[in-house]
Design a protein around this motif. Structure first.
Motif, PDB file in Angstrom:
ATOM      1  N   THR A  88     -26.523  35.970 -14.739  1.00 13.95           N
ATOM      2  CA  THR A  88     -25.248  36.288 -15.392  1.00 13.95           C
ATOM      3  C   THR A  88     -25.361  35.902 -16.863  1.00 13.95           C
ATOM      4  O   THR A  88     -25.543  34.715 -17.198  1.00 13.95           O
ATOM      5  N   TYR A  89     -25.260  36.890 -17.739  1.00 10.91           N
ATOM      6  CA  TYR A  89     -25.341  36.625 -19.172  1.00 10.91           C
ATOM      7  C   TYR A  89     -23.969  36.200 -19.690  1.00 10.91           C
ATOM      8  O   TYR A  89     -22.937  36.772 -19.320  1.00 10.91           O
ATOM      9  N   THR A  90     -23.963  35.194 -20.558  1.00  7.73           N
ATOM     10  CA  THR A  90     -22.702  34.686 -21.107  1.00  7.73           C
ATOM     11  C   THR A  90     -21.985  35.742 -21.927  1.00  7.73           C
ATOM     12  O   THR A  90     -20.755  35.877 -21.856  1.00  7.73           O
ATOM     13  N   HIS A  91     -22.722  36.501 -22.711  1.00 12.94           N
ATOM     14  CA  HIS A  91     -22.147  37.557 -23.545  1.00 12.94           C
ATOM     15  C   HIS A  91     -22.926  38.846 -23.326  1.00 12.94           C
ATOM     16  O   HIS A  91     -24.163  38.828 -23.260  1.00 12.94           O
ATOM     17  N   GLN A  92     -22.210  39.949 -23.233  1.00 14.43           N
ATOM     18  CA  GLN A  92     -22.872  41.253 -23.198  1.00 14.43           C
ATOM     19  C   GLN A  92     -23.396  41.630 -24.570  1.00 14.43           C
ATOM     20  O   GLN A  92     -24.401  42.319 -24.701  1.00 14.43           O
ATOM     21  N   SER A  93     -22.700  41.178 -25.621  1.00 16.69           N
ATOM     22  CA  SER A  93     -23.128  41.469 -26.993  1.00 16.69           C
ATOM     23  C   SER A  93     -22.795  40.279 -27.878  1.00 16.69           C
ATOM     24  O   SER A  93     -21.832  39.549 -27.630  1.00 16.69           O
ATOM     25  N   VAL A  94     -23.607  40.090 -28.901  1.00 16.60           N
ATOM     26  CA  VAL A  94     -23.428  39.013 -29.864  1.00 16.60           C
ATOM     27  C   VAL A  94     -23.654  39.587 -31.258  1.00 16.60           C
ATOM     28  O   VAL A  94     -24.638  40.309 -31.487  1.00 16.60           O
ATOM     29  N   CYS A  95     -22.740  39.269 -32.176  1.00 15.61           N
ATOM     30  CA  CYS A  95     -22.888  39.680 -33.581  1.00 15.61           C
ATOM     31  C   CYS A  95     -22.921  38.421 -34.426  1.00 15.61           C
ATOM     32  O   CYS A  95     -22.048  37.547 -34.296  1.00 15.61           O
ATOM     33  N   THR A  96     -23.917  38.302 -35.282  1.00 12.57           N
ATOM     34  CA  THR A  96     -24.036  37.123 -36.125  1.00 12.57           C
ATOM     35  C   THR A  96     -24.663  37.486 -37.461  1.00 12.57           C
ATOM     36  O   THR A  96     -25.175  38.602 -37.645  1.00 12.57           O
ATOM     37  N   LEU A  97     -24.621  36.528 -38.395  1.00 13.75           N
ATOM     38  CA  LEU A  97     -25.028  36.808 -39.772  1.00 13.75           C
ATOM     39  C   LEU A  97     -26.536  36.706 -39.972  1.00 13.75           C
ATOM     40  O   LEU A  97     -27.206  35.853 -39.375  1.00 13.75           O
ATOM     41  N   ASN A  98     -27.021  37.554 -40.820  1.00 14.21           N
ATOM     42  CA  ASN A  98     -28.401  37.487 -41.272  1.00 14.21           C
ATOM     43  C   ASN A  98     -28.644  36.127 -41.921  1.00 14.21           C
ATOM     44  O   ASN A  98     -27.874  35.684 -42.770  1.00 14.21           O
ATOM     45  N   GLY A  99     -29.711  35.445 -41.489  1.00 13.02           N
ATOM     46  CA  GLY A  99     -30.027  34.134 -42.038  1.00 13.02           C
ATOM     47  C   GLY A  99     -29.483  32.972 -41.229  1.00 13.02           C
ATOM     48  O   GLY A  99     -29.856  31.820 -41.462  1.00 13.02           O
ATOM     49  N   SER A 100     -28.592  33.249 -40.266  1.00  9.23           N
ATOM     50  CA  SER A 100     -28.012  32.182 -39.449  1.00  9.23           C
ATOM     51  C   SER A 100     -28.841  31.970 -38.188  1.00  9.23           C
ATOM     52  O   SER A 100     -29.946  32.505 -38.046  1.00  9.23           O
ATOM     53  N   SER A 101     -28.296  31.188 -37.245  1.00  4.95           N
ATOM     54  CA  SER A 101     -28.939  30.947 -35.958  1.00  4.95           C
ATOM     55  C   SER A 101     -28.044  31.450 -34.835  1.00  4.95           C
ATOM     56  O   SER A 101     -26.836  31.609 -35.021  1.00  4.95           O
ATOM     57  N   VAL A 102     -28.633  31.682 -33.661  1.00  6.80           N
ATOM     58  CA  VAL A 102     -27.855  32.182 -32.529  1.00  6.80           C
ATOM     59  C   VAL A 102     -28.377  31.566 -31.238  1.00  6.80           C
ATOM     60  O   VAL A 102     -29.573  31.277 -31.108  1.00  6.80           O
ATOM     61  N   ASP A 103     -27.441  31.331 -30.298  1.00  6.66           N
ATOM     62  CA  ASP A 103     -27.789  30.920 -28.937  1.00  6.66           C
ATOM     63  C   ASP A 103     -27.410  32.043 -27.985  1.00  6.66           C
ATOM     64  O   ASP A 103     -26.235  32.416 -27.897  1.00  6.66           O
ATOM     65  N   ILE A 104     -28.395  32.586 -27.273  1.00  9.05           N
ATOM     66  CA  ILE A 104     -28.150  33.600 -26.241  1.00  9.05           C
ATOM     67  C   ILE A 104     -28.372  32.909 -24.898  1.00  9.05           C
ATOM     68  O   ILE A 104     -29.452  32.363 -24.656  1.00  9.05           O
TER      69      ILE A 104
END
Length: 409
Positions: free
Chosen positions: A85-101
């Motif tokens: 089960t994925y927490t998010h179907q889609s994620v949008c974030t800024l260029n240069g930042s970090s992300v947790d999938i």
């Protein structure tokens, strides 16, 4: 497992990837009946097939019905199978930042997880890109290796935009889901100027936008920069009315990510001539026979495309270039000069500049020699009185005349 009623039975079959519910009877049904499946009393399927698949771990209760007869409700809670089960179907974030999938996962009893992998789905026939920890110096795995996993990517770039999926290996098999993962979109900030072409006095709006709604900050506050310096903090920047001083390079950033600037957008403001002035070269005293050049300067956008020179109290223009040169100058050239600067947005006159032409230094009259007052009676020409040495007897011009008359008798 077999659950029964006098007429209907629900059989629960669990595999590694799903749970199948089958509605059956103790006798053979005729006329090809329709099987109706309920999930918490809501119909989820009406079909001639007696089976219904559950591919999610759930605490809901299910039952079937045929010809108005219901089976007892059953629960699939406690039946373990492979699932993600994925927490998010889609994620949008800024260029240069970090992300947790992130995701959570389940597996059958008796299995032990030995390896987890995140990967990006390949395009068409391309092979998936496995993202091992440390990949590109920007990938990190977090999680407990039992029920959840987090893929952390730092220093994001637009090319990181992709669909990310998770799979894991147990001591008995390798399993990966066939359904979609989490789609990551890496966006950049963009500054938009409305209207694109603006003249001084009009209203201008600058907006900061992204190509998708930021997952962790759907309603951001933007920080505005002009020529690299903070100028405002608002969702949009309104310049009402705009002036020539507002012209410059504008960029924006999201509050909390002030180090992630957008590309700069130049605001160009068109206006008529300002600060029109006249300069003279060479500087210093202007004498007859020399040359002088007057230059007109003005601040305007678009630049001045027409200059006109005037001499005060003279009707016709003197010249129509930015610089006006006068050669072999004479005294009659003395006077007040000014220029008019013009572009398609307007015009402006400079203040007048006084030009004074001095005489030729080679033709200056030398001062005459002065004498003491001793008039020559035989001469009709008299020298000027020397006021410092004059005798008291020559108090007036009349006394001088009387003295001369007496001496001539």
């Amino acid at each position: 497992m077999l659950l029964s009623t006098p007429d209907l039975q629900v059989k629960v079959t669990t595999t590694w990837w799903s749970t199948t519910l089958t509605c059956s009877t103790t006798c053979t049904l005729t006329d090809n009946p329709t099987y109706i499946w309920y999930r918490n009393s809501e119909i989820v399927q009406e079909d001639s097939s007696p089976s219904y698949s559950v591919d999610l771990k759930t605490e809901d209760r299910f039952f079937c019905a045929v010809n108005g007869i219901n089976s007892p409700a059953v629960s699939v809670e406690g039946h373990s199978y492979f699932h993600v089960t994925y927490t998010h179907q889609s994620v949008c974030t800024l260029n240069g930042s970090s992300v947790d999938i992130s995701c959570s996962y389940t597996f059958p009893r008796g299995h032990t997880v030995s390896e987890t992998k995140w990967y990006t789905k390949g395009k068409l026939d391309e092979a998936p890109q496995i993202l091992n920890p440390g990949f590109g110096g920007r990938v990190e795995y977090l999680g407990n290796m039992q029920s959840d996993s987090i893929l952390r990517i730092t220093d994001l770039r637009e090319e990181d935009s992709a669909e990310y999926k998770f799979r894991f290996r147990t001591d008995q098999t390798t399993w990966e889901p066939t359904f979609p993962g989490t789609t990551l979109t890496v966006t950049v900030l963009q500054v938009k100027v409305t209207p694109v072409t603006v003249s001084e006095g009009q209203n201008v709006t600058l907006t900061c936008s992204t190509t998708c709604t930021l997952t962790d900050n759907p309603y951001p506050t933007y920080i505005w920069y002009k020529n690299g310096h903070v100028t405002n903090q608002s969702n949009s920047l309104f310049l009402n009315p705009v002036s020539s001083e507002d012209a410059g390079r504008y960029s924006c950033a999201v509050e909390g990510h002030e180090d992630l600037y957008s590309a700069e957008e130049t605001l160009t403001v068109r206006y008529g001539p300002k600060n029109t002035s006249v300069s003279v070269s060479p500087s210093g005293e202007i004498v007859e026979g020399s040359s002088v050049t007057l230059t007109c300067s003005s601040d305007a956008n678009p630049p001045v495309n027409k200059y006109t020179w005037y001499k005060k109290n003279v009707t016709s223009p003197k010249a129509s270039e930015q610089s006006y040169s006068m050669t072999n100058i004479i005294s009659e050239d003395s006077g007040e000069y000014y220029c008019e600067a013009q572009n398609r947005k307007g015009s402006m006159n400079s203040t007048a500049l006084m030009i004074i032409v001095a005489g030729d230094p080679q033709q200056e009259v030398m001062p005459q020699q002065t004498h003491s007052v001793h008039p020559d009676p035989n001469s009709d020409t008299y020298t000027a009185l020397n006021m410092k040495t004059r005798s008291p007897e020559y108090d007036t011009l009349a006394n001088v005349r009387d003295t001369l008359s007496q001496s001539l008798r």
